[in-house]
Design a protein around this motif. Structure first.
Motif, PDB file in Angstrom:
ATOM      1  N   ASN A 178       0.827  -1.209   0.000  1.00 30.21           N
ATOM      2  CA  ASN A 178       0.000   0.000   0.000  1.00 30.21           C
ATOM      3  C   ASN A 178       0.861   1.259   0.000  1.00 30.21           C
ATOM      4  OD1 ASN A 178      -2.477   1.368  -0.036  1.00 30.21           O
ATOM      5  ND2 ASN A 178      -2.536   1.533   2.208  1.00 30.21           N
ATOM      6  N   GLY A 179       1.991   1.157  -0.710  1.00 30.07           N
ATOM      7  CA  GLY A 179       2.863   2.316  -0.832  1.00 30.07           C
ATOM      8  C   GLY A 179       3.818   2.537   0.322  1.00 30.07           C
ATOM      9  N   ASP A 180       3.754   1.691   1.361  1.00 30.76           N
ATOM     10  CA  ASP A 180       4.661   1.824   2.509  1.00 30.76           C
ATOM     11  C   ASP A 180       5.789   0.795   2.359  1.00 30.76           C
ATOM     12  OD1 ASP A 180       6.000   2.011   4.884  1.00 30.76           O
ATOM     13  OD2 ASP A 180       4.294   1.442   6.152  1.00 30.76           O
ATOM     14  N   TRP A 181       6.954   1.270   1.935  1.00 28.04           N
ATOM     15  CA  TRP A 181       8.087   0.379   1.665  1.00 28.04           C
ATOM     16  C   TRP A 181       9.038   0.268   2.845  1.00 28.04           C
ATOM     17  CZ3 TRP A 181       7.274  -2.215  -2.649  1.00 28.04           C
ATOM     18  CH2 TRP A 181       6.512  -1.627  -3.669  1.00 28.04           C
ATOM     19  N   SER A 182       8.680   0.819   3.983  1.00 29.54           N
ATOM     20  CA  SER A 182       9.620   0.906   5.100  1.00 29.54           C
ATOM     21  C   SER A 182      10.067  -0.445   5.638  1.00 29.54           C
ATOM     22  CB  SER A 182       9.008   1.732   6.241  1.00 29.54           C
ATOM     23  OG  SER A 182       7.791   1.147   6.701  1.00 29.54           O
ATOM     24  N   ASP A 183       9.256  -1.489   5.458  1.00 28.38           N
ATOM     25  CA  ASP A 183       9.623  -2.802   5.989  1.00 28.38           C
ATOM     26  C   ASP A 183      10.008  -3.797   4.896  1.00 28.38           C
ATOM     27  OD1 ASP A 183       9.225  -2.302   8.810  1.00 28.38           O
ATOM     28  OD2 ASP A 183       7.099  -2.128   8.336  1.00 28.38           O
ATOM     29  N   ILE A 184      10.222  -3.290   3.694  1.00 33.66           N
ATOM     30  CA  ILE A 184      10.722  -4.139   2.605  1.00 33.66           C
ATOM     31  C   ILE A 184      12.230  -3.939   2.513  1.00 33.66           C
ATOM     32  CG2 ILE A 184      10.646  -4.673   0.159  1.00 33.66           C
ATOM     33  CD1 ILE A 184       8.073  -5.347   1.588  1.00 33.66           C
ATOM     34  N   HIS A 185      12.990  -4.974   2.799  1.00 29.79           N
ATOM     35  CA  HIS A 185      14.449  -4.870   2.762  1.00 29.79           C
ATOM     36  C   HIS A 185      14.974  -4.991   1.341  1.00 29.79           C
ATOM     37  CE1 HIS A 185      18.623  -6.364   2.911  1.00 29.79           C
ATOM     38  NE2 HIS A 185      18.722  -5.698   4.051  1.00 29.79           N
ATOM     39  N   THR A 186      14.488  -5.991   0.604  1.00 31.96           N
ATOM     40  CA  THR A 186      14.951  -6.279  -0.761  1.00 31.96           C
ATOM     41  C   THR A 186      13.806  -6.892  -1.546  1.00 31.96           C
ATOM     42  OG1 THR A 186      17.264  -6.683  -0.104  1.00 31.96           O
ATOM     43  CG2 THR A 186      16.524  -7.738  -2.133  1.00 31.96           C
ATOM     44  N   ILE A 187      13.793  -6.666  -2.852  1.00 30.22           N
ATOM     45  CA  ILE A 187      12.862  -7.366  -3.741  1.00 30.22           C
ATOM     46  C   ILE A 187      13.701  -8.206  -4.696  1.00 30.22           C
ATOM     47  CG2 ILE A 187      11.152  -7.125  -5.577  1.00 30.22           C
ATOM     48  CD1 ILE A 187      10.111  -4.645  -4.158  1.00 30.22           C
ATOM     49  N   ALA A 188      13.449  -9.516  -4.698  1.00 29.33           N
ATOM     50  CA  ALA A 188      14.204 -10.444  -5.539  1.00 29.33           C
ATOM     51  C   ALA A 188      13.391 -10.834  -6.759  1.00 29.33           C
ATOM     52  CB  ALA A 188      14.577 -11.694  -4.748  1.00 29.33           C
ATOM     53  N   VAL A 189      13.986 -10.691  -7.921  1.00 26.55           N
ATOM     54  CA  VAL A 189      13.328 -11.028  -9.184  1.00 26.55           C
ATOM     55  C   VAL A 189      13.889 -12.367  -9.671  1.00 26.55           C
ATOM     56  CG1 VAL A 189      12.874 -10.281 -11.548  1.00 26.55           C
ATOM     57  CG2 VAL A 189      13.091  -8.579  -9.710  1.00 26.55           C
ATOM     58  N   GLY A 190      13.183 -13.439  -9.368  1.00 25.60           N
ATOM     59  CA  GLY A 190      13.620 -14.765  -9.788  1.00 25.60           C
ATOM     60  C   GLY A 190      14.434 -15.481  -8.729  1.00 25.60           C
ATOM     61  N   ASN A 191      14.367 -16.815  -8.759  1.00 31.59           N
ATOM     62  CA  ASN A 191      15.134 -17.646  -7.825  1.00 31.59           C
ATOM     63  C   ASN A 191      15.666 -18.870  -8.554  1.00 31.59           C
ATOM     64  OD1 ASN A 191      15.875 -18.340  -4.909  1.00 31.59           O
ATOM     65  ND2 ASN A 191      14.811 -20.192  -5.556  1.00 31.59           N
ATOM     66  N   GLU A 192      16.974 -18.902  -8.792  1.00 32.56           N
ATOM     67  CA  GLU A 192      17.657 -20.026  -9.421  1.00 32.56           C
ATOM     68  C   GLU A 192      17.138 -20.375 -10.812  1.00 32.56           C
ATOM     69  OE1 GLU A 192      17.877 -23.343  -6.777  1.00 32.56           O
ATOM     70  OE2 GLU A 192      18.962 -22.212  -5.267  1.00 32.56           O
ATOM     71  N   GLY A 193      16.582 -19.402 -11.493  1.00 30.97           N
ATOM     72  CA  GLY A 193      16.047 -19.649 -12.825  1.00 30.97           C
ATOM     73  C   GLY A 193      17.101 -20.026 -13.844  1.00 30.97           C
ATOM     74  N   VAL A 194      18.288 -19.429 -13.775  1.00 33.11           N
ATOM     75  CA  VAL A 194      19.362 -19.760 -14.714  1.00 33.11           C
ATOM     76  C   VAL A 194      19.937 -21.129 -14.384  1.00 33.11           C
ATOM     77  CG1 VAL A 194      21.679 -19.132 -15.507  1.00 33.11           C
ATOM     78  CG2 VAL A 194      19.927 -17.360 -15.230  1.00 33.11           C
ATOM     79  N   ASN A 195      20.181 -21.382 -13.114  1.00 32.41           N
ATOM     80  CA  ASN A 195      20.727 -22.675 -12.711  1.00 32.41           C
ATOM     81  C   ASN A 195      19.822 -23.819 -13.142  1.00 32.41           C
ATOM     82  OD1 ASN A 195      22.871 -23.923 -10.598  1.00 32.41           O
ATOM     83  ND2 ASN A 195      20.951 -25.025 -10.500  1.00 32.41           N
ATOM     84  N   ASN A 196      18.512 -23.600 -13.062  1.00 35.35           N
ATOM     85  CA  ASN A 196      17.556 -24.647 -13.402  1.00 35.35           C
ATOM     86  C   ASN A 196      17.289 -24.744 -14.897  1.00 35.35           C
ATOM     87  OD1 ASN A 196      17.190 -25.237 -10.679  1.00 35.35           O
ATOM     88  ND2 ASN A 196      15.616 -23.677 -10.449  1.00 35.35           N
ATOM     89  N   GLY A 197      17.856 -23.843 -15.684  1.00 33.79           N
ATOM     90  CA  GLY A 197      17.602 -23.865 -17.119  1.00 33.79           C
ATOM     91  C   GLY A 197      16.232 -23.336 -17.491  1.00 33.79           C
ATOM     92  N   GLN A 198      15.557 -22.724 -16.532  1.00 32.40           N
ATOM     93  CA  GLN A 198      14.222 -22.183 -16.782  1.00 32.40           C
ATOM     94  C   GLN A 198      14.280 -20.883 -17.569  1.00 32.40           C
ATOM     95  OE1 GLN A 198      12.058 -21.578 -13.159  1.00 32.40           O
ATOM     96  NE2 GLN A 198      10.105 -21.140 -14.188  1.00 32.40           N
ATOM     97  N   TYR A 199      15.319 -20.084 -17.287  1.00 28.22           N
ATOM     98  CA  TYR A 199      15.483 -18.809 -17.970  1.00 28.22           C
ATOM     99  C   TYR A 199      16.928 -18.647 -18.414  1.00 28.22           C
ATOM    100  CZ  TYR A 199      11.136 -17.699 -15.441  1.00 28.22           C
ATOM    101  OH  TYR A 199       9.863 -17.718 -14.931  1.00 28.22           O
ATOM    102  N   SER A 200      17.130 -17.827 -19.446  1.00 30.15           N
ATOM    103  CA  SER A 200      18.486 -17.482 -19.858  1.00 30.15           C
ATOM    104  C   SER A 200      18.957 -16.293 -19.021  1.00 30.15           C
ATOM    105  CB  SER A 200      18.502 -17.091 -21.338  1.00 30.15           C
ATOM    106  OG  SER A 200      17.826 -15.851 -21.545  1.00 30.15           O
ATOM    107  N   VAL A 201      20.260 -16.041 -19.057  1.00 36.48           N
ATOM    108  CA  VAL A 201      20.801 -14.882 -18.349  1.00 36.48           C
ATOM    109  C   VAL A 201      20.146 -13.608 -18.878  1.00 36.48           C
ATOM    110  CG1 VAL A 201      22.864 -13.503 -17.941  1.00 36.48           C
ATOM    111  CG2 VAL A 201      22.992 -15.999 -17.817  1.00 36.48           C
ATOM    112  N   ASP A 202      19.986 -13.509 -20.192  1.00 32.05           N
ATOM    113  CA  ASP A 202      19.364 -12.320 -20.777  1.00 32.05           C
ATOM    114  C   ASP A 202      17.928 -12.140 -20.294  1.00 32.05           C
ATOM    115  OD1 ASP A 202      21.654 -11.669 -22.150  1.00 32.05           O
ATOM    116  OD2 ASP A 202      20.991 -12.519 -24.066  1.00 32.05           O
ATOM    117  N   ASP A 203      17.193 -13.271 -20.149  1.00 34.09           N
ATOM    118  CA  ASP A 203      15.819 -13.192 -19.637  1.00 34.09           C
ATOM    119  C   ASP A 203      15.794 -12.545 -18.253  1.00 34.09           C
ATOM    120  OD1 ASP A 203      14.734 -14.496 -21.852  1.00 34.09           O
ATOM    121  OD2 ASP A 203      14.820 -16.478 -20.906  1.00 34.09           O
TER     122      ASP A 203
END
Length: 442
Positions: A265-290
């Motif tokens: 709701n627009g309050d980012w004070s308790d968000i430390h980090t936002i991660a986009v993807g998890n092990e997608g390259v290692n798993n062959g699910q996505y390319s590095v460029d993706d």
């Protein structure tokens, strides 16, 4: 230990990926969890051939339309032997062998500046270490106790505040130097909000589970399904914790970000980090460029809605070393690393192993600050070489990790994930990485 990552588009080109296996790892999307593994895989659109260190085929798994995961909702075994339903990237990259640690208390050190004492810790460009043996820590106030060996840390400080810039060279997390690890201040933990039947836990269940984790500085999630960003953020705030929020489906990153925006709701004070993807390259699910493209899209959209904290992608340490573009597109290097999947590391040496791999990641990424975003040990399952799952060894591994890190470590995982399924690469342990056994709400 050697570590390597190879991705191959045809079964005829079998290659060896060197241990590592934090690899396994757990894919953390709901119902899609994998674990980093120490084994290398060769993939085709409908089959995966697993080979040993000499390139000899060990077994073959075929696409059955489902994904498997190990630690992570969490990601444990990454290369873990997750069945791959997409073609592997065309390029083949192998990571350089890991340097041998120089002492039993080898610490996480960035390539520069030069240390001024015999053994120094991972430091963002100075201050100088204050003792001969120091630990990898983030900028939290010094803990008040000397050392804690309990499985559950009781940190007294919150995770480092998010950076105030969205530039790719953001310094979060920004480790400093202290003497050996004192207590568990600053350590974090992963959590997944699913019942054993794969249904979503409600707010009351999550509140019950999270109340037992109040001593940690931060909790990590992997996706936005089940409205988990909102429900877990509510529980985290009630317990004085930050949230490391995950976007699992990077092919639909805009919609995923909308879910996170609605949850905060627009309050980012308790968000430390936002991660986009998890092990997608290692798993062959996505390319590095993706992945790099998704990071750019997320950065642009999040900036437009007022988020100025760190944005990263998470992958196994092997994938990060082989593809430094992943960390270069992130605000800091975020790598999953599980000593269990290496097969040559005992529980008592888990901390030394993970510190050594964190150092390798930092060096491969040009000296970037590095956070280990998953590391743990299973309490049940089959042995992987000298890595033996048991409650006693889980406690020993967690204690070893706590001795090696004062911060910039996310332990995997809070509770057993009975909703997950095992496959040939998870050693029958996929459900049993929970440091606190089964969740209270179960």
């Amino acid at each position: 230990m050697k570590a390597g990552l190879l991705t191959i588009a045809a079964l005829s080109a079998l290659a060896v990926a060197q241990p590592h296996r934090p690899g396994h790892r757990h894919l953390h999307g709901k119902r899609e969890v994998v674990t980093e593994t120490v084994m290398a895989t060769a993939t085709a659109p409908h089959a995966v051939v697993y080979v040993d260190g000499n390139g000899n085929p060990m077994y073959t798994s075929y696409d059955n339309g489902r994904k498997y995961s190990h630690p992570t909702p969490n990601s444990h075994a990454r290369p873990w032997a997750e069945e791959n339903t997409s073609a592997a990237p065309e390029e083949t990259t192998e990571a350089a062998p890991a340097p041998e640690p120089t002492s039993e208390t080898s610490n996480y050190v960035a390539p520069a500046p030069e240390p001024t004492s015999e053994t120094s810790s991972y430091v963002a460009p100075a201050p100088e270490p204050t003792s001969e043996t120091s630990s990898y820590v983030a900028p939290a106030p010094e803990p008040t106790s000397e050392t804690s060996s309990d499985v559950a840390p009781s940190p007294t400080t919150e995770a480092p505040a998010p950076s105030s810039t969205t530039s790719e060279t953001s310094a979060a997390p920004a480790p400093t130097t202290t003497s050996t690890n004192s207590g568990s201040s600053g350590l974090s933990i992963t959590y997944s909000p699913y019942n054993s039947d794969n249904s979503c836990k409600d707010q009351d269940q999550i509140n019950m589970d999270m109340a037992q984790l109040s001593g940690y500085s931060m909790v990590r999630t992997y996706g936005t399904d089940c409205n988990q960003t909102a429900t877990i953020l509510n529980a985290a705030r009630a317990n004085g914790m930050k949230l490391f929020a995950g976007i699992y489906d990077i092919s639909n990153v805009n919609s995923e970000i909308d879910n996170i925006v609605d949850a905060t709701n627009g309050d980012w004070s308790d968000i430390h980090t936002i991660a986009v993807g998890n092990e997608g390259v290692n798993n062959g699910q996505y390319s590095v460029d993706d992945v790099v493209s998704a990071l750019g899209a997320a950065r642009s959209k999040l900036s437009a809605v007022g988020y100025s904290g760190p944005i990263v992608t998470v992958d196994t340490f092997v994938a990060m070393i082989a593809n430094p573009q992943l960390c270069q597109a992130s605000d800091y290097a975020a790598a999953n690393c599980h000593a269990f999947f290496d097969g040559t590391i005992t529980a008592q040496d888990a901390g030394k192993f993970v510190v050594a791999q964190a150092q390798r990641v930092s060096e491969a990424c040009g000296g970037m600050n590095t956070m280990i975003t998953e590391s743990g040990w299973p309490s049940q399952g089959e042995s992987n070489g000298v890595a033996v799952p048991s409650e006693e060894n889980q406690k020993a591994a967690i204690s070893s990790l706590k001795d090696a890190f004062s911060d910039n470590l996310i332990l995997f995982t809070a509770y057993n994930d009975m909703w997950k399924q095992n496959n040939a690469g998870t050693y029958g342990a996929e459900q049993y990485w929970g440091m606190y056994g089964n969740a209270p709400s179960d």
